[in-house]
Structure formats: C-alpha cells, structure tokens
Design a protein around this motif. Sequence first.
Motif, PDB file in Angstrom:
ATOM      1  N   GLU A   1      -8.265  -7.783 -43.181  1.00  0.00           N
ATOM      2  CA  GLU A   1      -8.893  -8.507 -42.071  1.00  0.00           C
ATOM      3  C   GLU A   1      -7.842  -9.258 -41.242  1.00  0.00           C
ATOM      4  N   LEU A   2      -6.912  -9.940 -41.918  1.00  0.00           N
ATOM      5  CA  LEU A   2      -5.883 -10.697 -41.213  1.00  0.00           C
ATOM      6  C   LEU A   2      -4.945  -9.768 -40.444  1.00  0.00           C
ATOM      7  N   TYR A   3      -4.528  -8.691 -41.088  1.00  0.00           N
ATOM      8  CA  TYR A   3      -3.646  -7.745 -40.391  1.00  0.00           C
ATOM      9  C   TYR A   3      -4.328  -7.194 -39.137  1.00  0.00           C
ATOM     10  N   ARG A   4      -5.594  -6.862 -39.225  1.00  0.00           N
ATOM     11  CA  ARG A   4      -6.283  -6.311 -38.054  1.00  0.00           C
ATOM     12  C   ARG A   4      -6.422  -7.368 -36.964  1.00  0.00           C
ATOM     13  N   SER A   5      -6.610  -8.631 -37.341  1.00  0.00           N
ATOM     14  CA  SER A   5      -6.716  -9.685 -36.330  1.00  0.00           C
ATOM     15  C   SER A   5      -5.405  -9.874 -35.587  1.00  0.00           C
ATOM     16  N   CYS A   6      -4.293  -9.458 -36.210  1.00  0.00           N
ATOM     17  CA  CYS A   6      -2.967  -9.564 -35.583  1.00  0.00           C
ATOM     18  C   CYS A   6      -2.561  -8.272 -34.874  1.00  0.00           C
ATOM     19  N   ALA A   7      -3.427  -7.269 -34.893  1.00  0.00           N
ATOM     20  CA  ALA A   7      -3.130  -5.943 -34.332  1.00  0.00           C
ATOM     21  C   ALA A   7      -2.032  -5.230 -35.108  1.00  0.00           C
ATOM     22  N   ALA A   8      -1.883  -5.587 -36.395  1.00  0.00           N
ATOM     23  CA  ALA A   8      -0.936  -4.894 -37.266  1.00  0.00           C
ATOM     24  C   ALA A   8      -1.667  -3.723 -37.921  1.00  0.00           C
ATOM     25  N   THR A   9      -1.943  -2.716 -37.116  1.00  0.00           N
ATOM     26  CA  THR A   9      -2.833  -1.629 -37.536  1.00  0.00           C
ATOM     27  C   THR A   9      -2.294  -0.848 -38.729  1.00  0.00           C
ATOM     28  N   ALA A  10      -1.014  -0.516 -38.690  1.00  0.00           N
ATOM     29  CA  ALA A  10      -0.441   0.277 -39.786  1.00  0.00           C
ATOM     30  C   ALA A  10      -0.482  -0.506 -41.098  1.00  0.00           C
ATOM     31  N   ALA A  11      -0.172  -1.795 -41.030  1.00  0.00           N
ATOM     32  CA  ALA A  11      -0.218  -2.622 -42.239  1.00  0.00           C
ATOM     33  C   ALA A  11      -1.649  -2.702 -42.766  1.00  0.00           C
ATOM     34  N   ALA A  12      -2.609  -2.869 -41.852  1.00  0.00           N
ATOM     35  CA  ALA A  12      -4.014  -2.936 -42.268  1.00  0.00           C
ATOM     36  C   ALA A  12      -4.459  -1.634 -42.914  1.00  0.00           C
ATOM     37  N   ASP A  13      -4.041  -0.514 -42.340  1.00  0.00           N
ATOM     38  CA  ASP A  13      -4.411   0.787 -42.907  1.00  0.00           C
ATOM     39  C   ASP A  13      -3.803   0.961 -44.301  1.00  0.00           C
ATOM     40  N   HIS A  14      -2.566   0.483 -44.472  1.00  0.00           N
ATOM     41  CA  HIS A  14      -1.932   0.576 -45.788  1.00  0.00           C
ATOM     42  C   HIS A  14      -2.700  -0.239 -46.821  1.00  0.00           C
ATOM     43  N   VAL A  15      -3.109  -1.452 -46.442  1.00  0.00           N
ATOM     44  CA  VAL A  15      -3.868  -2.294 -47.374  1.00  0.00           C
ATOM     45  C   VAL A  15      -5.219  -1.656 -47.680  1.00  0.00           C
ATOM     46  N   ARG A  16      -5.822  -1.021 -46.668  1.00  0.00           N
ATOM     47  CA  ARG A  16      -7.089  -0.340 -46.926  1.00  0.00           C
ATOM     48  C   ARG A  16      -6.915   0.763 -47.968  1.00  0.00           C
ATOM     49  N   LEU A  17      -5.796   1.485 -47.903  1.00  0.00           N
ATOM     50  CA  LEU A  17      -5.525   2.502 -48.928  1.00  0.00           C
ATOM     51  C   LEU A  17      -5.406   1.866 -50.312  1.00  0.00           C
TER      52      LEU A  17
END
Length: 511
Positions: free
Chosen positions: A399-415
């Motif tokens: 959630e925090l990564y997506r709020s920062c537009a850190a899309t790749a990091a957010a996708d990695h955490v989702r994995l």
Amino acid sequence: MSQVFPFAAYVPETSEGDFDTVLRAQLSAPGHRLAELNSELVRVGPHAPAALPLLIEAAACYGRENDFETQSCYAKAAYACAESWGDPVSLAEAGTSVAVACCWTGDLRKAAEHADEVAAYLDTLDDAAARRMLSTLADLSWVELQLRRLREAQAHQRRGLRIAEAAFDVDRTILFRVLLGATSREDGRLGDAIRHVHRARETVEGHGTPVCRGLVLAAQSAIAFESGDPARSRELAEEARRDAGAHPRFAAVGMVLGLSLIATGRPREGRDQLIDAAGGRSLPLAPAMARARLLAALAAADAELGNQAEAERWSELAMASTSTQYHDHPLGWAHLARAEALSRSDPASARPAADAARMAFERAGARLGEAAAWSLLGTVQGRLGRTSDSLVAFARSEELYRSCAATAAADHVRLLRTSAQTAAEVAAEAERAVRTVVSSLSPREKQVARLIAEGSSNQQIASVLDIKLNTVQVHVGRILRKLRVRSRSAVARVMTLAETTDLAVAAGGRN
C-alpha cells in the motif's frame, strides 16, 4: 583525503591562528588552482577583505576534491572574515559553504543554523539580485534536502528554477530540476520526481554538457532504484559513469550502482562497489544523513553472504552514525540495518528491530523507508511461522509503495505476499492431509507410531506395550500402508508434523 570517523563527530571551531597553520600546510596542495589560491592568500593575508573571494573559492575547490574537513576550515575562515568586514553577500556564500561541509562531516546542528541565516538573507533579495547568487541558492537547497527540511528545499529550488529559466541559464535550469526531483523522491512522490527529471533530460539532450547529462542519468538511476527496479537503476548508473567519467561529483553514482548490484542478487560485487565508491568502510564520501542507509545495504549484503559477524558490525556502525543527529530518518535505517543483519540468523531478534525501523520512518514521514521496513517485517514474520502477521505486513508495504508510485517495488511485495499466502494454503492442506491419515490409525497403531517417532525398535515397542514381536510387525505394516509411506523415518515425520500443527495424536494407555 582525510576520513571523518566517527561519522557524527563535530568539526571543531577554527581560530585564526589555527587557520594560518592549515593554510601553510595547504601551500603544497594538489591542483594548480588551489596552489594559486593559497599563494595569493599568503600574499594578501587570510583576514583582509581581498581574502574573502579567495577563501570562498578555495573552500569550494576542497569540496569538489571531497576534502570536507579542509573545506570546513576555509569556509569558517571566510565566514569570520565576512563578519569582520560586514559583507552580506560573502557572508551568505561562506555560510552556505560551512553548511555544506557540515552535512558531510556530521555537524547537522551547525548546518541548520547557517542555512537559516542564509535563507533569511536571500528572502530579502528580489529575483534580479538573487540571480547573482544562483549557486548559493542551489547549495542551500541541497543542505535543506540533507536536513530533510523538504518544504524549505523545494521552495528554494522552485525559486532558483524560475530565475534560471528567465535568465536562459541552461545548466542551472537542469540542476534545479534535478534537485526538485531529488526532493520529490525523498518525500515519497516518485511520480513528481520522474516528471522533474524527465524535463531535465529533455533540456540536456538539446543543450546540456556531458556533466549535466551525467547528473540527469544519476538522478534517473536513483529514482529507478527507489521505484523498485534495481536492474534499470544499474543500467542508468553505468551510463552516467561513462558520461561523467571520474568527476568527483558523481561518487554517488557508484554508490547507487553498488545498491543496485546488491538488490539484483550480486551481494559481494555490490558490497565492494559501494565501499569503494563511498571512499572506504567509514563511507566519508557519503553525506552524514545517508550513511545509515548505505550501511543497512552492506549489512544485508554480508548477511546474504553468510558473513554474520560482519553484517552485525555494519549494523553497529549504522547506529553509531546516528548518535548525535537526532533525526528519525537515519535512525530508521540504523534499526533496519540491525534487522537485515539478523533476519536470516535470528529472526526473533530481527522482528523488534524491523518494527523500530517502521516506527522511526513513520515519525519522520518517510513513506519509502516505512514501506521497506514493513516488507522486511513481513519476511521476518514469515520466517517465524507467523503467516497472518506476515501477510498484514506485506499488505501495508505494498500500500505504501503504491502511494509513492513505486510500482515495481509494490509488485515485488505483492509477489512476496502471494508466495506467503500460497505457502500458508499449502501448509494448511498438508495439515488437513496429516489429520486425515493419522485419524485412520487405530488407538493401538497410534501408540506404535508414536514409539516409532521416538526412535524405538520393534523389540522395544513390544516390551513397552507388552505385546508379541510379530504383533508389532503387523501393526508397523498397517501403519505404513495407512500413512502411505515406505519407511519408519517417514512415519516419524508425519507424527512430528501432526504434533507441531496442533493435531494432537492420542497415544492411548500403555498396557
């Protein structure tokens, strides 16, 4: 070059007599321009009005040479001289130089004091007058960025950009856009950071110098790393190094390259690259506020390599680097360094460290740091078998990564989250399977199976249960068929799993 250690050591005040000693020692300093400046300072005297521009230029030269202690000495001498002669412009320039040096040497309190003085003076100038001080304005905004006074940094950068664009000053336009990108990045606004640096890239492609191009590439590399794309970050950092060469300003490029190598599964190469780019194990070429973060990466690298003692030493250095700074942002990275060092060997101890990092980042308003702490907390909770807590931590990190537009990091955490969820479901299915097969055993077969799990032989089982050996052999055969296994060790594993998943297997009374 002298190294500053410990990181937070304050640079002592320099008296006039002390500076004379420094000046004499620097007469043989490398570099033609520095030699000229020091010789001229000896001729005119370091306390005369004519010495002011010489001292300020020399301080800047030493800064470009990454000799921040000597830069501080010259800048303080310039400041004292400007105070004596009442020159406000030189006072602002010298004060900014002192603040810049203090951001490297760790005296952040003094850096803040000088930044406040310079900002107050610049606020009295109109844009026409401030145009002559664009370099001071840029340096001041960098100091505010290091102090994490992001609103002040952005205000100086926006003003500088407005003045530079009006004056058709291409190089400084690029510089202020890159600085705005860095401030947006530190504030967790990666979308804004990308837009600022993209505009700088458009400008540099048409008119910029190789150094400006290297500066833009370095900024893009840093954004890619924060966005969670270390592979792209590494490509950009390598391109920036090719463009900028060995320019001292780009030591940071080598550090980002080291971080990217660590993050892409090359911990040994990344660790060595990071230490080399930062000037050695005490990281003197990194600003004081950045050292805890770099040390956290070094701790993670050595922990991954199995160098546990070394990983813990990095984490101790990270905490020492924050001892007199009183800033939550580097403190968060220091706690995260300890969590990284312990995450594989001692996850139980790593958990409170990761949680302390999370709270420090939350107090600092550092959303990217907080997201990193939540992600590591999720990993540690998973290693402790706390699947539910792990999933909550990963969800918050994403959630925090997506709020920062850190899309790749957010996708990695989702994995990571999906993997943890899948593992939990597989484990639950395994538990249900164990429950089913164990429940198919008769009470006597459960007794025999429990004794097998304890390592008893058939003869010992017969003796304990007071039954015939042939009867034990019959029970063992049935147990193997019902549990669908082929060996006694496999029986032991099934029974152990049943116990550890709270599927209590009744042993029954022993006859």
